[in-house]
Structures are given as C-alpha cells and as structure tokens.
Design an enzyme around this catalytic site. Structure first.
Site, short mmCIF file in Angstrom:
data_model
loop_
_atom_site.label_atom_id
_atom_site.label_comp_id
_atom_site.label_asym_id
_atom_site.label_seq_id
_atom_site.Cartn_x
_atom_site.Cartn_y
_atom_site.Cartn_z
CE LYS A 22 28.62 15.00 54.48
NZ LYS A 22 29.72 15.39 53.62
CG ASN A 23 30.86 18.22 55.98
OD1 ASN A 23 30.95 17.05 55.56
ND2 ASN A 23 30.24 19.15 55.32
CB CYS A 125 31.61 15.94 43.03
SG CYS A 125 31.50 17.49 43.87
NE ARG A 130 34.17 20.32 46.22
CZ ARG A 130 33.43 19.52 46.98
NH1 ARG A 130 32.49 18.80 46.43
NH2 ARG A 130 33.65 19.40 48.27
CG ASP A 315 27.55 22.17 52.69
OD1 ASP A 315 28.34 21.73 53.54
OD2 ASP A 315 27.86 22.34 51.50
NE ARG A 407 28.91 10.91 49.72
CZ ARG A 407 29.59 11.91 49.15
NH1 ARG A 407 29.29 12.27 47.92
NH2 ARG A 407 30.56 12.52 49.78
#
Ligand code: EPZ
Length: 430
Positions: A22-23, A125, A130, A315, A407
């Site tokens: 994803k990243n 978030c 952030r 993560d 997500r």
C-alpha cells in the site's frame, strides 16, 4: 459497519499470498501526475486507500483504466493505467483528502507539473498530529510560495521550481517522496540529505528512473536528482508489502503455526526478523517467499524500539505488542516515530494482556493466555493487532469498526481462514 468474529485457539498452517505494498502504491500512483504519458502499475492491492487516491487523481484529470488480472498464486493483483495528459484541476478537496492523509503526496507533483496546487490540510489521525512542516519547508526551498488558509495549502511556483540542497532535520517518508517527485522536473540539481530509506521510497526512485528521471543514491539517506524537462511513461510492478509480511509472520508466531508467505522478502524486514528470531520464531527464505513458524515452546519476550528504516517499523509495533502479550517474560516496546501509537493497548488489556504504558513505552508482561472479548479498532495497524490477539485468545473476539482494516489489508479474513483460522466478517446493517 462490518464486524469480524474470531474464535481463537487454532494453529495457522498453509500459505498466504503477500499483496503489493500500500505504502509503495500510493506515491507511485501520485507520480502519474508528473508525465503526460501512461504509467502502468501492476500488483496493486485491492484496498480502499488505492480507490480513494484513484478518485482524487481522476478529478485532477488523470485518466485511469483498470484490469484486475489474476496474479500468480491466484490472488488478483490489480493493474491500473494512469494517464495525466494534462492537469485539468489543481485542487485536492477536503472531502477526499480527509479520507486519507497520503493524499498530501499530490502536492509536489502538481506543483512541479502545473505550477500550482491547492491541497486540503490532511489533519491528524489516531496515531498523532501528523504535521507536514517538512513537506512545506522543502517545497519552499525549491522556490514554491506557500500560504495556509481556510484549511488549505495554497502553493504556487511562479517560475519553474529550482533545485536546492535540502537537509531533513528528521526522517520523513512522505516529505522525502513529495520532494523527490517535485525535484525530478525542477531546474538543476536537488540534493535530499537525511532522506527516508524505506523500501517504498526506493520503489518510487526505481519507477521515476524508468520514467526517465535522473536520480542517484537509491536506498541511501542522500538522494541526488538532476531535474529534466519532461518524464515519460513506464510499466512498474509494485513491490510486496513488508508490513503485511511482518504481520502474517506474527500470526504464525502467536498461534504456534507455520505459514509460507508468498512473495515476502526477508531483506525488507531485517529488524523484524531479528526481533522475531530472538522471540523464538523460525524464519526461512524459500524460493517462493518466507516460511515463518514458531519453533517448539512458548514465544519469549524481546525488547523493541521502532525507528526509521532499517529500524523496526512503527507499522509493526502494535502487532509485535500483541505477540509479546502472550510470550514468556517481560518486554519493553518503545514507539519513537509517532507520539501516540498505543491505542491498541487498552483493547489488548481488555483481553487480559498485562501492559502498562510509561511515556513512549509499553511495558508488557506475558500472560499464559488471552481471553476473547468485544474490542474496537482505532487505526489500521492497531486493528490488525487485535486480530492477532483474537487468533490466539480463548473464546470469541468481536472486532468492530473494521473499515480501518480494509484500508490496509487485502482480504484479510479470507487469507487467514484459508490457513485454518476460525474467522468471519459479519456485515452489520447500517
Ligand atoms: C508513512 O507516513 C506511512 N504512510 C506510515 O504508514 C508510516 O507509519 C510512516 O511513513 C513511518 O514509516 C504512507 O507511506 C502512506 P513520516 P508519513 O512523514 O510519511 C513527523 C500505515 O499504517 N513528521 O515518515 O506520514 C511525523 O509526525 C501508515 O500504513 C513531521 O514532524 O510518516 C512522525 O512523527 C501509518 N513533519 C514522523 O515525522 C513532517 O512534515 C514520521 O512521519 C512530516 C512528518
């Protein structure tokens, strides 16, 4: 909102296909704004974030076609072709950006291609405030004029951006990616010192290079870019997701299971492999990926501190905390990247985990067993740590707000059920 029900206690055995990262996919998709030619990305994961960014890019004028081809091992990587013949709109609106803060990655490409950009401030978030000061300071160094007002970033490049020597005071993946993309079309040379070394950044460098960009230093913390006038198109396969790889290696660890992670790459998860090996997990490279199993006996507690690559990835901190909650001994998990990334701890505690928060650290004392309970997902990685805990817990765990999971994890319950997990998704009436 959907919920996930897990009846814990099953040992996981089998194979799990690792999806595209994803990243890596998100900045790669944003790079389509840099060229009028077609950028084709394959092995994209089927994730909400990818769809969100595709919608954002489409309203900037990017033509997008998709063909979901069944990738190897039957899991369907998705192929997108993105063509920004011209940028027809330089505004990234709040209603799209608020869904995914990685939308900020359109700022650099819009500015360097179209000379202006109005991007909604992404906001914080669950894991922290952030900020984006490093993105904005860097773009200003390249000659952009930036104002903030009514929740938006208004950026203008009155003339073509001009290369500069930028030294990051701290490592930022997103700022490195935004400035890298801005620099490839700037006039002259840009040096990014203190750049992020995450594999996703290297994947972006490789893709930009195949589009004609001139970049030296891939994989290092010093990137040197000579700007050119126009980029071409290319085809690029998104690299496998190292965070998903680490997550499923921990699923094998926490259930005393044995999983082959198809497409997983040991060189992408060095620090994780070191910590898991120290905890009693066997990780062996195979010709299809990585085999992860727990050697006999209980997991043993190890200390972990997160940090920028090649350190232990933030993560995977929540997932490791869940593993340590069921291991023997005591473990100190220190989160040094984000200011508040322990939202999973109160939920794990409700399942019987013995975890005390102390500043930036979680002091974990392993317990014999966790007990299933209704818990709530708060952010993407915290959610999956609750899934791991549920797989190992006695009894039933119900996880609500699983949209967080969608997500970042493609078909999670399918992949786990195929390896023996007693897990199902229950669609709740809205
Ligand atoms: C990327 O976020 C990832 N997201 C995150 O993954 C990941 O946790 C993070 O990098 C760290 O590895 C994507 O790639 C889409 P940063 P990013 O800028 O770029 C501070 C997930 O779960 N900072 O490297 O936003 C920041 O507050 C997500 O997939 C500034 O101070 O992270 C943080 O403390 C979560 N000023 C630290 O730097 C800035 O201008 C690292 O942030 C930018 C960041």
């Amino acid at each position: 909102m959907d919920r996930i029900h897990i009846r814990g206690g099953n040992r996981l055995e089998g194979t799990i296909p690792i999806s595209g990262a994803k990243n890596a996919a998100l900045p790669l998709m944003a790079a389509s704004l840099l060229t009028p030619e077609t950028l084709t990305l394959s092995n994209l994961p089927h994730l909400q974030d990818i769809t969100t960014l595709a919608n954002l890019l489409a309203q900037h004028g990017v033509a997008i076609t998709m063909d979901g081809d069944a990738g190897k091992d039957g899991h369907a990587g998705r192929t997108l072709s993105l063509t920004a013949t011209e940028i027809t709109n330089t505004t990234a609106p709040y209603e799209l950006v608020r869904r995914m803060r990685a939308s900020i990655l359109v700022l650099g490409p819009l500015l360097t291609r179209a000379g202006r950009a109005k991007v909604s401030l992404p906001g914080g978030c669950a894991i922290g405030s952030r900020p984006i000061d490093l993105h904005l300071k860097g773009l200003a160094s390249l000659g952009a004029e930036i104002e903030l007002g009514e929740g938006y970033i208004q950026a203008v490049a009155p003339r073509r951006l001009k290369g500069a020597h930028i030294v990051f005071p701290s490592v930022s993946v997103g700022a490195t990616e935004n400035l890298l993309m801005a620099a490839v079309l700037a006039e002259g040379e840009t040096v990014l010192e203190g750049a992020a070394r995450e594999p996703e950044v290297a994947d972006l460098v490789r893709c930009l290079t195949s589009m004609g960009a001139r970049i030296q230093g891939v994989g290092t913390d010093k990137l040197r870019i000579q700007g050119i006038d126009q980029l071409g198109g290319t085809r690029h396969e998104v690299e496998p997701d190292r965070i998903e790889t680490g997550t499923y290696a921990m699923a094998a660890a926490i259930t005393s299971g044995a999983l082959e992670l198809l497409g997983g790459r040991l060189d992408q998860i060095g620090a994780v492999a070191e910590a898991l090996t120290g905890a009693g997990v066997k990780l062996v490279e195979t010709n299809r990926g990585i085999h992860a199993s727990r050697s006999d006996g209980a997991l043993t507690c190890v200390d972990v501190t997160t940090g920028p690559f090649p350190g232990f990835p933030t993560d995977l901190q929540a997932q490791m905390t869940a593993c340590m909650a069921t291991a023997e001994g005591a473990s100190t998990i220190t989160e040094s990247v984000f200011e508040s990334r322990f939202a999973h701890v109160p939920e794990l505690t409700r399942m019987g985990a013995n975890i005390k928060l102390k500043g930036a650290s979680a002091m974990v004392r392993g317990v014999d067993r966790l007990i299933g309970a209704p818990v709530m997902a708060t952010d993407l990685r915290a959610s999956v740590s609750l899934v791991l805990a549920g797989l190992a817990a006695e009894g039933e765990t119900t996880i609500s707000r699983v949209y967080h999971l969608d997500r970042g994890y493609e078909r999670l319950e399918e992949k786990l059920a195929a390896c023996g997990a007693d897990i199902e998704r229950v669609r709740e009436k809205e």
